[in-house]
Write an enzyme that holds these catalytic residues in place. Structure first.
Site, mmCIF file in Angstrom:
data_model
loop_
_atom_site.group_PDB
_atom_site.id
_atom_site.type_symbol
_atom_site.label_atom_id
_atom_site.label_comp_id
_atom_site.label_asym_id
_atom_site.label_seq_id
_atom_site.Cartn_x
_atom_site.Cartn_y
_atom_site.Cartn_z
ATOM 1 N N CYS A 130 0.814 -1.216 0.000
ATOM 2 C CA CYS A 130 0.000 0.000 0.000
ATOM 3 C C CYS A 130 0.847 1.266 0.000
ATOM 4 O O CYS A 130 0.581 2.210 -0.756
ATOM 5 C CB CYS A 130 -0.946 -0.002 1.196
ATOM 6 S SG CYS A 130 -0.172 -0.430 2.774
ATOM 7 N N HIS A 250 -2.734 6.506 4.578
ATOM 8 C CA HIS A 250 -1.290 6.566 4.805
ATOM 9 C C HIS A 250 -0.742 7.918 4.322
ATOM 10 O O HIS A 250 -1.157 8.428 3.280
ATOM 11 C CB HIS A 250 -0.565 5.468 4.016
ATOM 12 C CG HIS A 250 -0.753 4.093 4.577
ATOM 13 N ND1 HIS A 250 -1.407 3.830 5.754
ATOM 14 C CD2 HIS A 250 -0.358 2.871 4.078
ATOM 15 C CE1 HIS A 250 -1.398 2.513 5.979
ATOM 16 N NE2 HIS A 250 -0.775 1.929 4.983
#
Length: 345
Positions: A130, A250
């Site tokens: 990710c 994130h």
């Protein structure tokens, strides 16, 4: 007429798997048939998808007969065992685990960056980490125009990257702190017999286990995957990966050095024209990416762009994305869509 395909989802009940299901519906992926596969323990249970109820089947090699696309998100050991079996039966596997990412002959793909790599698939395609996905998506349009010699990244990664249990632990620890109680920890930084630390009111500079070189496995994923995706084996990459008390989204502080000098305006222009990127950089109005605004959004957001004070070829960037969407489920579905568009299914 758009070709319809038969789909299997392995690991549909997890955080990424459930997001994959939602993306299949939202993006109106052309499904002819769909089945949901899991361990024998979960087989027989019901699952809802697009207004209908399905019975979860046991994930066996035979279950992939007649499947065109198999979306895997059930852990590396499951992928190791069943992905080759699915590919052997004619399915194209899009694997969201780390098991095949660095395997020779397995494309590691972010469609906006290296879609051409799909042409070389042999039945299995790996979805990158990710944190890697959002970084290379931001760097690719800059590299294309100005070259790239080195990357240094520090990540601020949400707990959802570690699964549903980590989300619940953050919520429960926060509630306990608010009541003035001591908190317990059993999930982070690693799901193993190592020490566990609270994530509420904390920052943990460890994601996954440490390797002999002092970097964590997560950091080495970013380093090695970036080189593979960008087809730059000699690119200098360093990473420090940190877990923060954020549920989803994130964030990354990225320092890059270019092959040739570029103005800030030229960097802006490259990002404005890039697919899947939203330039969010207006410091006069405090306009910059934040995970609270990226949650549930598809693009990668880039801001806080500034030239280094000591190196005219150096630039600092702030990169944010929803790690369950572009960082996982959405990228997987985009790979499947690209395969269809390129007549590879």
């Amino acid at each position: 007429m758009v070709k319809q395909v038969s789909v299997a989802v392995v690991g549909a009940t997890g955080a990424v798997g459930s997001t994959m299901m939602a993306q299949l519906v939202k993006r109106k992926f052309p499904i002819k048939t769909i089945k949901f596969l899991a361990s024998a323990r979960s087989a027989g249970k019901s699952i809802e998808f697009n207004g209908a109820t399905y019975t979860i089947e046991e994930a066996t090699p035979e279950a992939f007969e007649g499947v065109d696309v198999a979306l895997f998100s059930a852990g590396g050991s499951v992928s190791e065992k069943l992905a080759p079996e699915a590919a052997k039966r004619g399915a194209v596997v899009i694997d969201n685990t780390s098991h095949f990412r660095m395997a020779e002959g397995v494309p590691l793909v972010v469609p906006e960056v290296n879609r051409h790599a799909l042409q070389q698939h042999k039945g299995i395609i790996a979805n990158p980490n990710c944190s890697t996905i959002q970084m290379v998506a931001a760097l690719a349009p800059i590299r294309e125009k100005f070259g790239l010699t080195s990357v240094v990244v520090s990540t601020y990664q949400a707990v959802s990257g570690s699964g549903i249990a980590a989300i619940e632990e953050l919520k429960s620890q926060s509630a306990e702190w608010d009541k003035g109680r001591d908190v317990s920890a059993s999930v982070l930084p690693v799901k193993s017999d190592e020490k566990h630390f609270p994530i509420a009111r904390n920052v943990i500079p460890q994601i996954d286990v440490f390797e002999d070189n002092g970097f964590t496995k997560e950091e080495m994923k970013m380093i090695n995957e970036t080189k593979k995706i960008m087809e730059m084996p000699h690119l200098a990459v360093a990473a420090t990966c940190v877990r923060v008390p954020v549920v989803s989204g994130h964030s990354e502080s990225v320092y890059i050095e270019l092959e040739k000098e570029a103005s800030k305006e030229e960097i802006f222009e490259a990002l404005r024209l890039a697919p899947g990127i939203v330039l969010q950089d207006d410091i006069t109005a405090q306009g910059y990416p934040m995970p609270i605004f990226a949650e549930g959004e598809e693009p990668v957001f880039v801001g806080r762009i500034r030239q280094d004070l000591h190196n005219k070829k150096g630039y600092h960037l702030w990169v944010v994305a929803d790690n369950l969407l572009k960082g996982a489920a959405l990228n997987s579905i985009q790979i499947a869509e690209a395969m269809l568009e390129d007549d590879l299914l």
